[in-house]
Design a protein around this motif. Structure first.
Motif, PDB file in Angstrom:
ATOM      1  N   ILE A  82    -105.688  95.272   8.674  1.00 42.51           N
ATOM      2  CA  ILE A  82    -106.023  96.581   8.085  1.00 42.51           C
ATOM      3  C   ILE A  82    -105.385  96.706   6.702  1.00 42.51           C
ATOM      4  N   PHE A  83    -104.132  96.312   6.597  1.00 38.52           N
ATOM      5  CA  PHE A  83    -103.421  96.407   5.325  1.00 38.52           C
ATOM      6  C   PHE A  83    -104.062  95.492   4.276  1.00 38.52           C
ATOM      7  N   LEU A  84    -104.322  94.234   4.642  1.00 39.29           N
ATOM      8  CA  LEU A  84    -104.928  93.300   3.688  1.00 39.29           C
ATOM      9  C   LEU A  84    -106.330  93.745   3.300  1.00 39.29           C
ATOM     10  N   GLY A  85    -107.095  94.251   4.274  1.00 39.81           N
ATOM     11  CA  GLY A  85    -108.433  94.747   3.973  1.00 39.81           C
ATOM     12  C   GLY A  85    -108.398  95.931   3.026  1.00 39.81           C
ATOM     13  N   SER A  86    -107.413  96.811   3.201  1.00 42.43           N
ATOM     14  CA  SER A  86    -107.276  97.954   2.307  1.00 42.43           C
ATOM     15  C   SER A  86    -106.902  97.501   0.899  1.00 42.43           C
ATOM     16  N   LEU A  87    -106.049  96.469   0.786  1.00 45.55           N
ATOM     17  CA  LEU A  87    -105.696  95.943  -0.534  1.00 45.55           C
ATOM     18  C   LEU A  87    -106.907  95.328  -1.231  1.00 45.55           C
ATOM     19  N   LEU A  88    -107.793  94.699  -0.452  1.00 51.00           N
ATOM     20  CA  LEU A  88    -109.026  94.164  -1.040  1.00 51.00           C
ATOM     21  C   LEU A  88    -109.873  95.296  -1.617  1.00 51.00           C
ATOM     22  N   SER A  89    -109.956  96.405  -0.887  1.00 51.91           N
ATOM     23  CA  SER A  89    -110.695  97.561  -1.388  1.00 51.91           C
ATOM     24  C   SER A  89    -110.009  98.170  -2.606  1.00 51.91           C
ATOM     25  N   LEU A  90    -108.671  98.101  -2.629  1.00 53.93           N
ATOM     26  CA  LEU A  90    -107.915  98.638  -3.760  1.00 53.93           C
ATOM     27  C   LEU A  90    -108.284  97.932  -5.053  1.00 53.93           C
ATOM     28  N   ILE A  91    -108.431  96.599  -5.009  1.00 52.09           N
ATOM     29  CA  ILE A  91    -108.688  95.844  -6.243  1.00 52.09           C
ATOM     30  C   ILE A  91    -110.180  95.736  -6.580  1.00 52.09           C
ATOM     31  N   GLU A  92    -111.027  96.457  -5.835  1.00 56.40           N
ATOM     32  CA  GLU A  92    -112.429  96.560  -6.242  1.00 56.40           C
ATOM     33  C   GLU A  92    -112.517  97.271  -7.585  1.00 56.40           C
ATOM     34  N   MET A  93    -113.437  96.837  -8.430  1.00 55.19           N
ATOM     35  CA  MET A  93    -113.539  97.407  -9.764  1.00 55.19           C
ATOM     36  C   MET A  93    -113.919  98.895  -9.722  1.00 55.19           C
ATOM     37  N   ASP A  94    -114.779  99.288  -8.785  1.00 52.06           N
ATOM     38  CA  ASP A  94    -115.151 100.708  -8.688  1.00 52.06           C
ATOM     39  C   ASP A  94    -113.938 101.560  -8.336  1.00 52.06           C
ATOM     40  N   ASN A  95    -113.025 101.021  -7.525  1.00 50.87           N
ATOM     41  CA  ASN A  95    -111.815 101.762  -7.190  1.00 50.87           C
ATOM     42  C   ASN A  95    -110.867 101.820  -8.386  1.00 50.87           C
ATOM     43  N   LEU A  96    -110.709 100.707  -9.083  1.00 49.56           N
ATOM     44  CA  LEU A  96    -109.820 100.685 -10.243  1.00 49.56           C
ATOM     45  C   LEU A  96    -110.325 101.599 -11.350  1.00 49.56           C
ATOM     46  N   ASP A  97    -111.654 101.748 -11.453  1.00 47.78           N
ATOM     47  CA  ASP A  97    -112.225 102.628 -12.480  1.00 47.78           C
ATOM     48  C   ASP A  97    -111.728 104.061 -12.327  1.00 47.78           C
ATOM     49  N   LYS A  98    -111.390 104.450 -11.092  1.00 48.59           N
ATOM     50  CA  LYS A  98    -110.977 105.836 -10.831  1.00 48.59           C
ATOM     51  C   LYS A  98    -109.504 106.087 -11.150  1.00 48.59           C
ATOM     52  N   ILE A  99    -108.774 105.027 -11.499  1.00 53.21           N
ATOM     53  CA  ILE A  99    -107.343 105.172 -11.760  1.00 53.21           C
ATOM     54  C   ILE A  99    -107.105 105.483 -13.230  1.00 53.21           C
ATOM     55  N   ASN A 100    -106.393 106.546 -13.480  1.00 54.97           N
ATOM     56  CA  ASN A 100    -106.054 106.946 -14.847  1.00 54.97           C
ATOM     57  C   ASN A 100    -104.615 107.439 -14.857  1.00 54.97           C
ATOM     58  N   LEU A 101    -103.676 106.517 -15.136  1.00 52.25           N
ATOM     59  CA  LEU A 101    -102.253 106.808 -15.068  1.00 52.25           C
ATOM     60  C   LEU A 101    -101.562 106.404 -16.372  1.00 52.25           C
ATOM     61  N   PRO A 102    -100.358 106.899 -16.605  1.00 54.25           N
ATOM     62  CA  PRO A 102     -99.615 106.461 -17.793  1.00 54.25           C
ATOM     63  C   PRO A 102     -99.420 104.955 -17.804  1.00 54.25           C
ATOM     64  N   THR A 103     -99.438 104.384 -18.983  1.00 52.90           N
ATOM     65  CA  THR A 103     -99.333 102.933 -19.122  1.00 52.90           C
ATOM     66  C   THR A 103     -97.940 102.453 -18.715  1.00 52.90           C
ATOM     67  N   SER A 104     -97.909 101.445 -17.853  1.00 50.50           N
ATOM     68  CA  SER A 104     -96.637 100.876 -17.407  1.00 50.50           C
ATOM     69  C   SER A 104     -96.224  99.723 -18.321  1.00 50.50           C
ATOM     70  N   ALA A 112     -96.645 103.607 -10.298  1.00 50.74           N
ATOM     71  CA  ALA A 112     -96.712 104.972  -9.765  1.00 50.74           C
ATOM     72  C   ALA A 112     -96.405 105.008  -8.270  1.00 50.74           C
ATOM     73  N   ASP A 113     -96.933 104.037  -7.517  1.00 46.14           N
ATOM     74  CA  ASP A 113     -96.769 104.030  -6.055  1.00 46.14           C
ATOM     75  C   ASP A 113     -95.462 103.382  -5.616  1.00 46.14           C
ATOM     76  N   LEU A 114     -95.151 102.241  -6.221  1.00 47.27           N
ATOM     77  CA  LEU A 114     -93.998 101.432  -5.802  1.00 47.27           C
ATOM     78  C   LEU A 114     -93.119 101.136  -7.017  1.00 47.27           C
ATOM     79  N   PRO A 115     -92.456 102.132  -7.570  1.00 45.53           N
ATOM     80  CA  PRO A 115     -91.704 101.947  -8.814  1.00 45.53           C
ATOM     81  C   PRO A 115     -90.590 100.910  -8.704  1.00 45.53           C
ATOM     82  N   SER A 116     -89.881 100.888  -7.591  1.00 44.61           N
ATOM     83  CA  SER A 116     -88.779  99.928  -7.423  1.00 44.61           C
ATOM     84  C   SER A 116     -89.316  98.502  -7.368  1.00 44.61           C
ATOM     85  N   VAL A 117     -90.409  98.310  -6.624  1.00 46.47           N
ATOM     86  CA  VAL A 117     -91.033  96.992  -6.524  1.00 46.47           C
ATOM     87  C   VAL A 117     -91.568  96.555  -7.886  1.00 46.47           C
ATOM     88  N   SER A 118     -92.191  97.476  -8.599  1.00 49.86           N
ATOM     89  CA  SER A 118     -92.740  97.174  -9.917  1.00 49.86           C
ATOM     90  C   SER A 118     -91.655  96.679 -10.868  1.00 49.86           C
TER      91      SER A 118
END
Length: 493
Positions: free
Chosen positions: A169-191, A211-217
């Motif tokens: 479930i987690f890996l499948g959700s990450l695959l959906s996360l990196i879909e281009m249509d999903n990334l198009d919806k992200i608008n955050l300050p530049t890291s 934004a989600d995992l600042p310590s990991v980033s």
């Protein structure tokens, strides 16, 4: 007509403003009804890496094994006081581990593996068994009279609520996360994570990571470097994500905080490289992974769209995607695959190379049970060249090393393939639900020729691959830092 328009009006926002998938939402999906199950599993990894204590018998056995690497002999281990008689002519050594608030307490025990109680979350049992064979599975060539030993490894551990289902479930959700249509919806300050990666899709996923995992980033940005991550590609008129990680450890920064670990990574830089390609049953590629010790490189590549992995073929340098064979990890019930492994290693002036080791794999999933099975299928002859210790030429290697090295390795690996009278060498990973807990199991069997190559290989492991005590402790601390920072970030949920 008005009714139809009303329905369309209600549904329109659902299609237009579908939920953006994030790292935290992926963790939440994996948790499901079992709140903090991912965080609890990370706690378990922290305990295994840094909070494990052994009883006197276990410490003594580990000391014996460490010293035996210098002049390893299967017969000595088999006849040692640590190995007790068990079933079918095997001798075994058995561990039990209990998880507590203060970490793991590991005991070497006299009881049987099957009777170890594995009740609490994290509790485990391990058994390593050896059997001396009267006759072995391959009896040809100059070294046909070598002894062989069959090895059997068993491990059972209580994973609590964490299962293979949560993993898919987690890996499948990450695959959906990196879909281009999903990334198009992200608008955050530049890291500032990996600032050299300029294309929009890379920036969006790195901004989301901060934004989600600042310590990991921040951790990744300090200890790692990357030349590529994602690419937005068009295949057959379809928008597809090519995941193409090309990254490495920033050993100069590691040196500042983990000097012994950095020194170890420098020491293994000349070992070589290994490449793994995963194929489906049609012969199309699923995944490519390369590891190079010289540059500390990790390369990983696959294609994905609509939350699915898309197999691909390579012809004349061009890659063609087969969308008809695309699959979702969460919905798989049976999947056959093959792993092709090639490696090149340079050790004390000897060059070892093999281009097509073959492993067959099967993944099965059904209610309350999952299995991944790996079986060694082919191990072609390994070529050996160069001069031992950079002095002795290839034609004189036999004067330095007992027997012909290529033949020794070939005999050893041929027995691995045909181990235990054609049962073969295998590794099986299983998850089964027992009452309210998931139990993870590992089973592995093989057969080993007791010739000079096993002793040569263990000497190489001891002097070139095994980290020093200080480097090993720093590696544990490094891993614990990753787990702890990840846990800190996801507990915001």
């Amino acid at each position: 007509m008005m009714v139809k328009l009303s329905i369309i009006t209600l549904l329109f926002p659902i299609f237009i403003f579908s939920e953006t998938i994030t790292f935290l939402s992926s963790v939440k999906s994996a948790d499901g009804k079992d709140k903090d199950s991912v965080a609890n599993f990370l706690n378990l990894l922290v305990s295994l890496a840094s909070k494990t204590k052994y009883n006197k018998a276990a410490e003594e056995f580990h000391g014996y094994l460490s010293k035996s690497i210098e002049k390893f002999d299967f017969k000595d281990l088999y006849n040692s006081k640590y190995m007790r008689h068990s079933a079918n002519g095997y001798k075994s050594v058995t561990y039990t581990g209990l998880n507590s608030q203060n970490g793991f307490i590991v005991d070497l025990i006299d009881g049987s593996f099957e009777k170890i109680p594995i009740k609490g979350f994290g509790d485990f049992g391990v058994e390593l068994s050896l059997r001396k064979n009267e006759s072995f599975s391959v009896a040809t060539g100059s070294y046909a009279k070598s002894n062989s030993y069959s090895g059997d490894l068993k491990l059972d551990e209580n994973f609590g609520a964490f299962s293979h289902e949560k993993g898919t479930i987690f890996l499948g959700s990450l695959l959906s996360l990196i879909e281009m249509d999903n990334l198009d919806k992200i608008n955050l300050p530049t890291s500032k994570t990996f600032p050299n990666l300029k294309n929009p899709e890379n920036r969006k996923i790195l901004d989301l990571l901060l934004a989600d995992l600042p310590s990991v980033s921040r951790f990744l940005n300090q200890y790692f470097e990357a030349d590529s991550l994602l690419k937005d590609v068009n295949k057959n008129g379809k928008r597809v994500t090519m995941f193409i990680l090309n990254g490495r450890i920033n050993n100069r920064y590691v040196q500042n905080h983990y000097p012994y670990l950095a020194g170890y990574l420098d020491d293994i830089s000349e070992l070589g490289n290994i490449r793994m390609i995963f194929y489906n049953s049609s012969g199309n590629r699923i995944l490519e992974i390369n590891l190079e010790s010289n540059t500390l490189l990790l390369y990983c590549k696959f294609y994905t769209a609509s939350g699915k992995i898309i197999p691909y073929s390579t012809n004349d340098g061009k890659e063609e995607l087969d969308f008809t064979e695309a699959f979702s990890l969460q919905t798989l019930s049976l999947y056959n695959f093959k792993i092709s492994i090639s490696f090149q290693a340079t050790i004390y002036g000897l060059n070892f190379e093999n281009k097509d080791i073959s492993i067959n794999g099967v993944y099965t999933n059904k209610p309350e049970e999952g299995n991944i099975y790996f079986a060694l299928k082919e191990f072609p002859k390994t070529s050996v060249s160069g001069g031992f210790s950079y002095i002795v030429p290839a034609w004189a290697i036999d004067l330095v090393i007992p027997g012909n090295m290529e033949e020794l390795i070939n005999h050893f690996t041929t027995v691995l393939v045909h181990a235990n009278q054609e049962k073969g060498s295998f590794l099986k990973l299983s998850w089964k639900k027992k009452t309210s807990n998931w139990h993870f199991s590992l089973r592995s069997e093989s057969e080993f020729v007791d010739n000079f190559f096993i002793r040569f290989g263990l000497k190489i492991f001891n002097y070139k691959i095994r980290p020093s005590k200080e480097a090993g402790e720093e590696l544990s601390r490094f891993l614990v830092q990753i787990f702890e920072l990840t846990k800190k970030d996801i507990l915001k949920l």
